[in-house]
Scaffold this active site. Structure first.
Site, PDB file in Angstrom:
ATOM      1  N   ASP A 138      49.397  47.424  39.672  1.00 58.97           N
ATOM      2  CA  ASP A 138      49.141  47.765  40.976  1.00 58.97           C
ATOM      3  C   ASP A 138      50.303  47.955  41.769  1.00 58.97           C
ATOM      4  O   ASP A 138      50.534  48.886  42.646  1.00 58.97           O
ATOM      5  CB  ASP A 138      48.238  46.881  41.766  1.00 58.97           C
ATOM      6  CG  ASP A 138      47.025  46.454  41.063  1.00 58.97           C
ATOM      7  OD1 ASP A 138      46.411  46.978  40.347  1.00 58.97           O
ATOM      8  OD2 ASP A 138      46.772  45.139  41.166  1.00 58.97           O
ATOM      9  N   HIS A 185      47.617  42.897  40.109  1.00 53.39           N
ATOM     10  CA  HIS A 185      47.988  43.123  38.980  1.00 53.39           C
ATOM     11  C   HIS A 185      49.272  43.752  38.806  1.00 53.39           C
ATOM     12  O   HIS A 185      49.674  44.330  39.789  1.00 53.39           O
ATOM     13  CB  HIS A 185      47.118  44.501  38.156  1.00 53.39           C
ATOM     14  CG  HIS A 185      45.659  44.243  37.893  1.00 53.39           C
ATOM     15  ND1 HIS A 185      44.945  44.291  39.091  1.00 53.39           N
ATOM     16  CD2 HIS A 185      44.745  43.641  37.112  1.00 53.39           C
ATOM     17  CE1 HIS A 185      43.624  44.236  38.779  1.00 53.39           C
ATOM     18  NE2 HIS A 185      43.435  43.694  37.609  1.00 53.39           N
ATOM     19  N   HIS A 231      29.855  40.345  38.913  1.00 54.75           N
ATOM     20  CA  HIS A 231      29.959  40.174  37.212  1.00 54.75           C
ATOM     21  C   HIS A 231      28.683  39.046  36.853  1.00 54.75           C
ATOM     22  O   HIS A 231      28.166  39.168  35.965  1.00 54.75           O
ATOM     23  CB  HIS A 231      31.249  39.476  36.668  1.00 54.75           C
ATOM     24  CG  HIS A 231      32.552  40.428  37.116  1.00 54.75           C
ATOM     25  ND1 HIS A 231      33.557  39.828  36.515  1.00 54.75           N
ATOM     26  CD2 HIS A 231      32.673  41.469  37.547  1.00 54.75           C
ATOM     27  CE1 HIS A 231      34.625  40.952  37.164  1.00 54.75           C
ATOM     28  NE2 HIS A 231      33.825  41.939  37.520  1.00 54.75           N
ATOM     29  N   GLU A 277      38.175  34.995  33.761  1.00 55.11           N
ATOM     30  CA  GLU A 277      37.199  35.893  34.874  1.00 55.11           C
ATOM     31  C   GLU A 277      36.002  36.377  33.930  1.00 55.11           C
ATOM     32  O   GLU A 277      36.049  37.580  33.315  1.00 55.11           O
ATOM     33  CB  GLU A 277      37.896  36.939  35.356  1.00 55.11           C
ATOM     34  CG  GLU A 277      37.035  37.649  36.475  1.00 55.11           C
ATOM     35  CD  GLU A 277      37.571  38.553  37.480  1.00 55.11           C
ATOM     36  OE1 GLU A 277      38.800  38.434  37.891  1.00 55.11           O
ATOM     37  OE2 GLU A 277      37.114  39.531  38.014  1.00 55.11           O
ATOM     38  N   ASP A 314      29.523  47.809  38.352  1.00 53.13           N
ATOM     39  CA  ASP A 314      30.494  47.096  39.098  1.00 53.13           C
ATOM     40  C   ASP A 314      30.713  47.618  40.202  1.00 53.13           C
ATOM     41  O   ASP A 314      31.835  48.245  40.499  1.00 53.13           O
ATOM     42  CB  ASP A 314      31.535  46.546  38.330  1.00 53.13           C
ATOM     43  CG  ASP A 314      32.256  45.383  38.601  1.00 53.13           C
ATOM     44  OD1 ASP A 314      31.664  44.615  39.593  1.00 53.13           O
ATOM     45  OD2 ASP A 314      33.417  44.943  38.234  1.00 53.13           O
ATOM     46  N   ASP A 366      31.645  46.481  43.247  1.00 48.28           N
ATOM     47  CA  ASP A 366      32.679  45.579  44.292  1.00 48.28           C
ATOM     48  C   ASP A 366      32.359  46.023  45.510  1.00 48.28           C
ATOM     49  O   ASP A 366      33.386  46.559  46.235  1.00 48.28           O
ATOM     50  CB  ASP A 366      34.040  46.255  43.306  1.00 48.28           C
ATOM     51  CG  ASP A 366      34.569  45.598  42.299  1.00 48.28           C
ATOM     52  OD1 ASP A 366      33.713  44.750  41.786  1.00 48.28           O
ATOM     53  OD2 ASP A 366      35.216  46.093  41.716  1.00 48.28           O
ATOM     54  N   GLU A 394      33.133  35.907  39.527  1.00 43.73           N
ATOM     55  CA  GLU A 394      32.966  36.995  40.555  1.00 43.73           C
ATOM     56  C   GLU A 394      31.479  37.338  40.579  1.00 43.73           C
ATOM     57  O   GLU A 394      30.785  37.588  39.829  1.00 43.73           O
ATOM     58  CB  GLU A 394      33.699  38.234  39.936  1.00 43.73           C
ATOM     59  CG  GLU A 394      33.554  39.970  40.824  1.00 43.73           C
ATOM     60  CD  GLU A 394      34.507  40.677  40.581  1.00 43.73           C
ATOM     61  OE1 GLU A 394      35.611  40.355  40.283  1.00 43.73           O
ATOM     62  OE2 GLU A 394      33.977  42.204  40.628  1.00 43.73           O
ATOM     63  N   ASP A 397      37.546  40.702  45.756  1.00 40.00           N
ATOM     64  CA  ASP A 397      37.930  41.842  44.757  1.00 40.00           C
ATOM     65  C   ASP A 397      36.628  42.996  45.041  1.00 40.00           C
ATOM     66  O   ASP A 397      35.717  43.168  44.429  1.00 40.00           O
ATOM     67  CB  ASP A 397      37.743  41.274  43.455  1.00 40.00           C
ATOM     68  CG  ASP A 397      38.161  42.181  42.412  1.00 40.00           C
ATOM     69  OD1 ASP A 397      38.110  43.263  42.645  1.00 40.00           O
ATOM     70  OD2 ASP A 397      37.965  41.937  41.112  1.00 40.00           O
TER      71      ASP A 397
HETATM   72  C1  XUL Z   1      37.406  43.901  37.244  1.00 44.14           C
HETATM   73  C2  XUL Z   1      37.695  42.847  37.980  1.00 44.14           C
HETATM   74  C3  XUL Z   1      39.219  42.734  37.893  1.00 44.14           C
HETATM   75  C4  XUL Z   1      39.894  41.307  37.962  1.00 44.14           C
HETATM   76  C5  XUL Z   1      41.210  41.202  37.405  1.00 44.14           C
HETATM   77  O1  XUL Z   1      35.775  43.989  37.257  1.00 44.14           O
HETATM   78  O2  XUL Z   1      37.092  42.044  38.601  1.00 44.14           O
HETATM   79  O3  XUL Z   1      39.651  43.375  38.983  1.00 44.14           O
HETATM   80  O4  XUL Z   1      39.523  40.827  39.019  1.00 44.14           O
HETATM   81  O5  XUL Z   1      41.851  41.957  36.394  1.00 44.14           O
HETATM   82 CO    CO Z   2      37.607  40.480  39.937  1.00 45.89          CO
END
Ligand code: XUL
Ligand code: CO
Length: 438
Positions: free
Chosen positions: A105, A102, A272, A233, A308, A310, A269, A340
């Site tokens: 970041d 991003h 998600h 996404e 989430d 991750d 993702e 991610d």
């Molecule tokens: C948030 C997510 C983000 C996107 C990019 O849940 O997955 O990091 O991948 O903005």
């Molecule tokens: Co993501």
């Protein structure tokens, strides 16, 4: 601090399944050919800047725990530039060919948009140098339109037009730097493009605004000659109660409704998908049907936790199903397996970043090998083929060719014995075959 973050690590070698070296791959062998394509090209691994190099590992109940000796902890441009060197050292030693970021970041936000753009340019110059030095490429860039309080009501769906304009300016700049860095894609994740409550929300107006925003992005992409793929996404919630890009089906419907379908693919993702009440395999199938699978944010959630998390993907059923989907489409083109994912708050040492990525890469390499074995074996494909065989000829073929009507179907039904349960679904047998090959 030495000028290397990991002076003791040269690069992560492939040592094969019998190795006990925690800093070696057991399955990811970049040059190994699977169905004529190298593992490296099938998997196209990518390291995310935001989790791997910026996440302090804080949670809603406690401060960050991450030890990152190369980072002075300030938000200075100098620190941001310096951090890039270490990020590329890590990514190169790991052997991942891509990274993703991003805007916020990689470079600190300034007091004004103009200052933020200047900061970004200063860091992008270092990213460019490091890309050239290492050969690591940018998988995709994106703009952070969710962290700054100005986006508390959303960005491209904000009820405030000034915020909308600001968001557009930020995306414009992020597309420009992605283009400058040769990025293969650009992702739109609508972090706050949704609502907390419908009581204060004009949903139709917000969706119209979002579509207009994306059309302007498409126009600008053409204007500057950026050839990278645009991705959406999907995510159903968190931080908002409901996000408009809730799952692939919702995204495809939105894109079609607003005439945007030719310009976007999905960046799926796993965590998600599961938040949306789907499996990742479901989301992949929906994409495949619409030729819309673009890239993968490779992670996983925790089934006992409702947000989430991750986490790095280690589940072989998951990676196998993802790779079966990817192989079905002949491989990703612009996309990759983008981790991610973040290490747990308890895994705060720098070396844990290596263990996490090595584990994810090996899990995907195994998924790829298992998927290839399932395809070679052919028994599951045969069961599926037989399940639909009544469509290959006779009345089924007529329906598929558009040559049938309710009248011809009624005639068929009246002139044939009433159908009974015809063939078993064989779910258990299929699951046994998968377990045999895993
Ligand atoms: C948030 C997510 C983000 C996107 C990019 O849940 O997955 O990091 O991948 O903005
Ligand atoms: Co993501």
């Amino acid at each position: 601090m030495s000028n290397q973050a990991f002076p003791d690590i040269k690069s992560i070698p492939f040592e094969g399944p019998s190795s006990k070296n925690p800093l070696a791959f057991k399955h990811y062998n970049p040059s190994e050919l699977i169905e004529g394509k190298s593992m490296k090209d099938w998997l196209r691994f990518s390291v995310v800047y935001w989790h791997t190099f910026r996440n302090s590992l804080s949670d809603p109940f406690g401060a960050g725990t991450a030890i990152r000796p190369w980072d002075d902890g300030t938000d200075s441009v100098e620190n941001a530039k310096n951090r890039v060197r270490y990020a590329f050292e890590f990514t190169q030693k790991l052997g991942a060919p891509y990274y993703a970021f991003h805007d916020r970041d990689v470079a600190p936000e300034g007091k004004t948009l103009a200052e933020s753009n200047k900061n970004l340019d200063a860091v992008v110059a270092v990213l460019k140098e490091e890309q050239q030095r290492t050969g690591i490429k940018l998988l995709w860039g994106t703009a952070c339109l969710f962290a700054n309080p100005r986006f508390l009501h959303g960005a491209a769906t904000s009820p405030n037009a000034d915020v909308y304009a600001y968001a557009a300016a930020q995306v414009k700049k992020a597309i420009e730097v992605t283009h400058e860095l040769g990025g293969e894609g650009y992702t739109f994740w609508g972090g706050r493009e949704g609502y907390s409550t419908l009581w204060n929300t004009d949903m139709k107006r917000e969706l119209d605004h979002l579509a207009r925003f994306l059309h302007m992005a498409v126009d600008y992409k053409k204007e500057i000659g950026f050839k990278g793929q645009f991705y959406i996404e999907p995510k159903p919630k968190e931080p908002t109660t409901h996000q408009y890009d809730s799952d692939t089906a919702a995204c495809l419907n939105f894109l079609r409704e607003y005439g945007l379908q030719d310009h976007f693919k999905m960046n799926l993702e796993t965590n998600h998908a599961t938040l949306a009440g789907h499996t990742m395999a479901h989301e992949i199938e929906v994409c495949l049907g619409a030729n819309a699978l673009g890239s993968i944010d490779a992670n996983t959630g925790n089934e006992l936790i409702g947000w989430d998390t991750d986490q790095f993907p280690t589940n072989l059923y998951l990676t196998t199903q993802i790779m079966l989907g990817v192989m079905k489409m002949g491989g990703l083109t612009t996309g990759g397996m983008n981790f991610d994912a973040k290490v747990r708050r308890e895994s705060f040492e720098p070396i844990d970043l290596f263990y996490a990525h090595i584990g994810g890469m090996d899990a995907f390499a195994r998924g790829l090998k298992i998927a290839a074995a399932i395809r070679k074996d052919g028994r599951i494909a045969e069961i599926v083929k037989n399940r639909y065989s009544s469509w290959d000829s006779g009345i089924g073929a007529e329906v598929e060719a558009g040559k049938a009507s309710f009248a011809s179907l009624e005639k068929h039904a009246l002139s044939h014995p009433d159908p009974i349960q015809h063939t078993s679904g064989r779910q258990e047998l299929i699951e046994n075959i998968v377990n045999e090959l895993i």
